[in-house]
Write an enzyme that holds these catalytic residues in place. Structure first.
Site, PDB file in Angstrom:
ATOM      1  CG  ASP A 248      -2.128  -1.355   0.837  1.00  0.00           C
ATOM      2  OD1 ASP A 248      -1.981  -1.758   0.453  1.00  0.00           O
ATOM      3  OD2 ASP A 248      -2.901  -1.442   2.303  1.00  0.00           O
ATOM      4  CE  LYS A 270      -8.318  -0.247  -1.622  1.00  0.00           C
ATOM      5  NZ  LYS A 270      -7.565  -1.381  -2.073  1.00  0.00           N
ATOM      6  CB  ALA A 332      -3.278   3.813  12.773  1.00  0.00           C
ATOM      7  CG  MET A 383     -10.722  10.385  10.839  1.00  0.00           C
ATOM      8  SD  MET A 383     -12.246  11.273  11.737  1.00  0.00           S
ATOM      9  CE  MET A 383     -12.974  11.933  10.424  1.00  0.00           C
ATOM     10  N   GLY A 412       1.832   9.597  12.909  1.00  0.00           N
ATOM     11  CA  GLY A 412       2.020   8.889  13.931  1.00  0.00           C
ATOM     12  C   GLY A 412       3.257   7.709  13.721  1.00  0.00           C
TER      13      GLY A 412
HETATM   14  N1  SAH Z   1      -4.805  -1.261   8.748  1.00  0.00           N
HETATM   15  C1  SAH Z   1      -4.188   0.314   8.684  1.00  0.00           C
HETATM   16  C2  SAH Z   1      -4.963   1.139   9.325  1.00  0.00           C
HETATM   17  C3  SAH Z   1      -5.636   0.823   7.611  1.00  0.00           C
HETATM   18  S1  SAH Z   1      -6.878   2.269   7.326  1.00  0.00           S
HETATM   19  C4  SAH Z   1      -3.729  -0.161  10.569  1.00  0.00           C
HETATM   20  O1  SAH Z   1      -4.125  -0.661  11.117  1.00  0.00           O
HETATM   21  O2  SAH Z   1      -3.600   0.734  10.703  1.00  0.00           O
HETATM   22  C5  SAH Z   1      -6.119   3.782   7.224  1.00  0.00           C
HETATM   23  C6  SAH Z   1      -5.747   4.969   8.132  1.00  0.00           C
HETATM   24  O3  SAH Z   1      -4.966   4.719   9.272  1.00  0.00           O
HETATM   25  C7  SAH Z   1      -5.407   6.471   7.999  1.00  0.00           C
HETATM   26  O4  SAH Z   1      -6.533   6.533   6.991  1.00  0.00           O
HETATM   27  C8  SAH Z   1      -4.865   6.552   9.159  1.00  0.00           C
HETATM   28  O5  SAH Z   1      -6.533   7.173   9.548  1.00  0.00           O
HETATM   29  C9  SAH Z   1      -4.329   5.364   9.811  1.00  0.00           C
HETATM   30  N2  SAH Z   1      -3.063   5.442   9.486  1.00  0.00           N
HETATM   31  C10 SAH Z   1      -2.566   4.843   9.165  1.00  0.00           C
HETATM   32  N3  SAH Z   1      -1.275   5.376   9.359  1.00  0.00           N
HETATM   33  C11 SAH Z   1      -1.398   6.503  10.068  1.00  0.00           C
HETATM   34  C12 SAH Z   1       0.108   7.104  11.032  1.00  0.00           C
HETATM   35  N4  SAH Z   1       1.548   6.579  10.670  1.00  0.00           N
HETATM   36  N5  SAH Z   1      -0.739   7.882  11.440  1.00  0.00           N
HETATM   37  C13 SAH Z   1      -1.987   8.374  12.052  1.00  0.00           C
HETATM   38  N6  SAH Z   1      -2.535   7.425  11.163  1.00  0.00           N
HETATM   39  C14 SAH Z   1      -2.202   6.309  10.292  1.00  0.00           C
END
Ligand code: SAH
Length: 474
Positions: A248, A270, A332, A383, A412
Site C-alpha cells: 500500500d 490507496k 495505527a 479516518m 504517527g
Molecule cells: N491497517 C491500517 C489502517 C488502514 S486505514 C492499520 O492497522 O493501521 C488507513 C487509516 O489508518 C488512515 O486514514 C489513518 O487514519 C490511519 N493511519 C495509518 N497509519 C497512520 C499513521 N502513521 N499515523 C496516523 N494515522 C495512521
C-alpha cells in the site's frame, strides 16, 4: 558526505604508505593481508615496520616525502603525524587522480577505509562518512557477534559448487529457496561443528535430490505505522525472502528499504485520493504471482486485519487454493497512542477502547452514534481529515460532552509526526488551523488530555491558536 562504497582488488598492486609509526603499521598490515605490494615512505621505520622491511615484505623508501613517490601507485595512504605532509600527499594525489586516504582526516581523504567484519571471502564494511568513527566501531562489535564465524567457509564452499548449483536449479526462484534451506540446514550445522567434509557431502546430497517444487505462497504482512523499528522479526524475514512485494502507499519508505533489494515492488496503494488499484485487480495480481511459484508479500500499513481488507484477500486466496500466512503489525491506533503519550485505557478515565473507521460519508450513516458518544471510553478513529465537523456535531448531539479532549495524530511514529490537541467542540477548527493532512488518527476521550504531560516523541502537542473563530463553541 555521501560516499560510494566499493571493494578494491589490490592483490599484486603497488600501494604507497607515507609514514612509519604505529598507525601506518596497522594500515600496512591490512594492505598486506589483501595482497598489496606495499612501499613505506618515511625517514625512519617505527618498531613495528622494521621487521617487515627486514624480511622484505614491505619496501622502505627513506627520506622526506617527495611527489615522485606516487609514481606507479594504485592507492596512497598518508599516515604521518605531520599535517603539512599529509596535506601535500592528498593534494599531489588529487592532481594525479590517484585515490588517497589520509588517516583520521575525512575531509582530505578521497577514499575512506571502513571498519570491517572479516569473514573472507565475505566482508562487511561500515562507514559513517567520517562523521563518527566511534559509532562505526560499535556497530562493528555488534555485527561481529551476529555474524556466523563460518560464513566465510560457507561462501568458499558455495563458490566451488556454483556452476553445479546453477545447472541443477536454473530458475532463480528455485535457487533462492534452495539457498534459504541451506543456511538453516545441515550444511551450515556441519560447518559450525568444524566438519567440512560432512558439510560438503550434505551439500552434494541436496543437489542430488529432485529439485524442490516451487510452490507460490502469500504472506499477508502488517508493516506497522511507519517507524521501521515497529516491524516484527517475522515481518522482516518475510520481506527478505519475498520475490514480489505488493504494498500500500501507506507503507513507509524506511520499511520498504529493509526488504530484499531485488524483489519486485508493486504499489497498489490507496491513500486518500490519487490513483489506486481496485481490490479486484489486487486479487488478480496476488493470484498470478503466487501461481507463477513466487513468494508474495502483501504488505499493508499497520495491521492487515484492522481496516485493511486483509480478510477479503485471504478469502479470495483460500477459494483459489493458494497457501498463505498472516504476520500481524502494529496498528495505527496503538502506535499513535504510544507515540503521542496517550494511554488508550486508564483506570481513572477509560475502561474500554473502540477502533472505528469513518473514511467516507456512508460510514457516518451506519455508525451507532449513541454508543460511540458514551463516556469513559476511548475512540480511536481511523479516518480521512474531511468529515471532522460532522463527527463533532453527531457526537455532541448524541450526548458526548463538548469538553471531551481529543488528540489528532498526523504521521504517527514517523519523523514528521505532529499531534494536535483540544476539546471536541474545537476539533475541525484546530485541524484546519494546523492543516492536518493524511494519514491522521483521531483519539477521542478523557485520556487524550494526557498527551500534554506524557508526550515524548517529536514536538509537543499543538493547540488551537487563540484567534481562530469557533462558530460551534458550546
Ligand atoms: N491497517 C491500517 C489502517 C488502514 S486505514 C492499520 O492497522 O493501521 C488507513 C487509516 O489508518 C488512515 O486514514 C489513518 O487514519 C490511519 N493511519 C495509518 N497509519 C497512520 C499513521 N502513521 N499515523 C496516523 N494515522 C495512521
Amino acid at each position: 558526505m555521501k560516499l560510494f562504497p566499493l571493494f578494491a582488488d589490490l592483490a599484486g598492486r603497488p600501494v604507497l604508505v607515507v609514514g612509519a609509526g604505529d598507525v601506518a603499521a596497522r594500515k600496512v598490515a591490512a594492505l598486506l593481508a589483501a595482497g598489496a605490494r606495499v612501499t613505506v615512505g618515511a625517514p625512519r621505520l617505527g618498531q613495528a615496520l622494521v621487521e617487515l622491511a627486514a624480511t622484505r615484505r614491505v619496501r622502505h623508501v627513506e627520506g622526506d616525502y617527495r611527489e615522485g613517490w606516487l609514481d606507479g601507485q594504485w592507492l596512497v595512504v598518508a599516515a604521518t603525524s605531520d599535517r603539512a605532509t599529509n596535506d601535500a600527499v592528498a593534494r599531489d594525489a588529487g592532481h594525479r587522480r590517484l585515490f588517497a586516504n589520509v588517516v583520521d582526516d575525512a575531509q582530505r581523504s578521497s577514499v575512506h577505509i571502513p571498519a570491517v567484519i572479516d569473514r573472507s571471502p565475505v566482508i562487511v564494511a561500515i562507514s559513517t562518512g567520517g562523521s563518527a568513527p566511534m559509532l562505526a566501531r560499535r556497530l562493528r562489535e555488534r555485527l561481529e557477534s551476529l555474524l556466523d564465524p563460518e560464513l566465510g567457509a560457507l561462501a568458499t564452499l558455495l563458490e566451488r559448487f556454483r556452476t553445479r548449483i546453477r545447472a541443477r536449479l536454473p530458475a532463480p526462484a528455485a535457487r533462492r529457496h534452495w539457498y534459504d534451506a541451506l543456511f538453516d540446514g545441515s550444511v551450515m550445522a556441519f560447518l559450525r561443528a568444524r566438519q567440512p567434509a560432512l558439510a560438503e557431502a550434505a551439500l552434494e546430497a541436496t543437489l542430488r535430490t529432485p529439485a524442490p517444487l516451487t510452490e507460490g505462497r502469500v504472506v499477508l504482512v502488517g508493516a506497522g505505522p511507519g517507524d521501521p523499528g515497529l516491524l516484527t522479526l517475522k515481518a522482516l524475514r518475510a520481506l527478505n525472502q519475498a520475490d514480489v512485494i505488493l504494498h500500500d502507499r501507506l507503507v513507509s519508505t524506511e520499511v520498504l528499504a529493509l526488504a530484499r533489494r531485488d524483489a519486485q515492488f508493486i504499489e497498489v496503494g490507496k491513500s486518500g485520493g490519487g490513483r489506486s488499484t481496485s481490490q479486484h485487480a489486487i486479487h488478480a495480481l496476488l493470484l498470478a504471482h503466487a501461481r507463477a511459484g513466487r513468494r508474495v508479500v502483501r504488505l499493508k500499513g499497520g495491521d492487515p486485519f484492522v481496516f485493511g481488507r486483509g480478510g477479503e484477500e485471504l478469502e479470495y486466496l483460500r477459494a483459489h487454493g493458494i497457501p498463505y500466512e498472516v504476520v500481524p503489525g502494529i496498528t495505527a491506533a496503538l502506535a499513535c497512542a504510544a507515540y503521542a503519550g496517550v494511554p488508550l485505557t486508564h483506570r481513572d478515565h477509560a475502561q474500554s477502547v473502540r477502533f472505528v473507521t469513518a473514511h467516507c460519508r456512508d460510514s457516518f450513516d451506519t455508525l451507532d452514534w449513541r454508543t460511540l458518544a458514551r463516556e469513559r471510553q476511548t475512540l480511536a478513529i481511523y479516518m480521512g481529515v474531511t468529515g471532522l465537523g460532522t463527527l463533532r456535531d453527531k457526537l455532541i448531539a448524541h450526548g458526548r460532552a463538548a469538553a471531551t479532549p481529543f488528540a489528532l495524530v498526523e504521521n504517527g511514529s514517523r519523523a514528521s509526526q505532529r499531534v494536535v490537541t483540544g476539546t471536541l467542540d474545537q476539533l475541525p477548527e484546530a485541524a484546519n488551523a494546523h492543516t492536518v493532512g493524511s494519514p491522521a488518527l483521531l483519539i477521542l476521550g478523557e485520556v487524550a488530555a494526557l498527551a500534554g504531560a506524557l508526550h515524548w516523541h517529536g514536538a509537543p502537542p499543538l493547540a488551537l491558536p487563540r484567534d481562530v473563530s469557533m462558530p460551534h463553541a458550546a
